[in-house]
Design an enzyme around this catalytic site. Sequence first.
Site, PDB file in Angstrom:
ATOM      1  CE  LYS A 142      77.564 -15.925  18.235  1.00  0.00           C
ATOM      2  NZ  LYS A 142      78.909 -16.211  17.280  1.00  0.00           N
TER       3      LYS A 142
ATOM      4  CB  THR B  73      82.353 -16.716  18.704  1.00  0.00           C
ATOM      5  OG1 THR B  73      81.612 -15.629  17.961  1.00  0.00           O
ATOM      6  CG2 THR B  73      81.393 -17.680  19.119  1.00  0.00           C
TER       7      THR B  73
HETATM    8  C1  R5P Z   1      78.508 -17.078  14.042  1.00  0.00           C
HETATM    9  O1  R5P Z   1      77.495 -17.203  14.396  1.00  0.00           O
HETATM   10  C2  R5P Z   1      79.530 -18.246  13.575  1.00  0.00           C
HETATM   11  O2  R5P Z   1      78.849 -19.398  13.686  1.00  0.00           O
HETATM   12  C3  R5P Z   1      80.767 -18.012  14.451  1.00  0.00           C
HETATM   13  O3  R5P Z   1      80.370 -18.139  15.860  1.00  0.00           O
HETATM   14  C4  R5P Z   1      81.366 -16.675  14.241  1.00  0.00           C
HETATM   15  O4  R5P Z   1      81.018 -16.328  12.847  1.00  0.00           O
HETATM   16  C5  R5P Z   1      82.694 -16.642  14.656  1.00  0.00           C
HETATM   17  O5  R5P Z   1      83.085 -15.261  14.450  1.00  0.00           O
HETATM   18  P1  R5P Z   1      83.926 -14.418  15.371  1.00  0.00           P
HETATM   19  O6  R5P Z   1      85.239 -15.482  15.723  1.00  0.00           O
HETATM   20  O7  R5P Z   1      84.319 -13.200  14.683  1.00  0.00           O
HETATM   21  O8  R5P Z   1      83.363 -14.391  16.704  1.00  0.00           O
END
Ligand code: R5P
Length: 291
Positions: free
Chosen positions: A185, A226
């Site tokens: 990501k 995400t």
């Molecule tokens: C960040 O890298 C965490 O592991 C999660 O992927 C992230 O915090 C999820 O946040 P969101 O739901 O806002 O994408």
Amino acid sequence: MVKRRRLTVILSVPGAEDLRKPDVVVNKFPDGELHVRIPGIARCRDRRVVLLQRLYPDQNTSLVETILLLDALRSVNAHVTLVAPYLPYARQDKVHLAGEALSAAAICRMLKRAGVERLVTVDCHFLKREGDATYGGLPITNLSARKQLVKYARRTFGARPFIAISPDQGANYMVADLGGRSMRKKRGAYAAGKIAYRSIREIKRSFDVQGKNVLLIDDMISTGGTMLRAIDNLRRGGALSIVCAATHGVFVGKAHRLLTAKKVRVITTDSIANSAAKIRIRDVLHRAAVI
Ligand code: R5P
């Protein structure tokens, strides 16, 4: 006969009722400031004290509550282990713009200085692995709910085989021992405005998911961005059914609705109360003999 004295005292703070009946009283002064009291403080003198607390929602108030409780415990020379299943402010573990606070380290330093000897938490964002570590000078035991999440997901898939995938490298430790894979990501710059949010520039995958059922697993779901991007990527790649599992269900705004609209099953623990919670965090703590 000499009565054996209990070596550890467990204290629970309102908000953690499902973990243990509260032994701490939290009231407010007329101006809204917190007034905390530990009625049984005498039994904490010189003891190891496990303080059970939920630090979310109302993370700012909860952290002040912790500081005040630690002050009361300091006055009787207690040795405090703070058990907080979800650690707020854990996500800013890098400085992206000059002048930003490194919130994750700042909160750990603050807890340490206020008297926490060890923090026990679950799938803490900045640690990116299970086990013991020190961060911001604070000794931390990071438990993981991944086994419980995977067990639940297995029941959901029934006889169908599935592969475990984390939507970014940070949660790789949650899928590694299942032979799982991780996507990559990349976030972009902060969006304009008062909400500090770095949008997701891309989520990439270097492995095949054609015709596979997928368990997508992460430490938390906040805005859902995400998981939503990862689901789109997997569907484009020909994945069959998808289950989204995360330890912490923050679910900001419409996050939960947006995810279920993608026709995926969503599973979390109840480290933060939410309607997708299927796993009791008390079982995770209990398994690790914390409570
Ligand atoms: C960040 O890298 C965490 O592991 C999660 O992927 C992230 O915090 C999820 O946040 P969101 O739901 O806002 O994408």
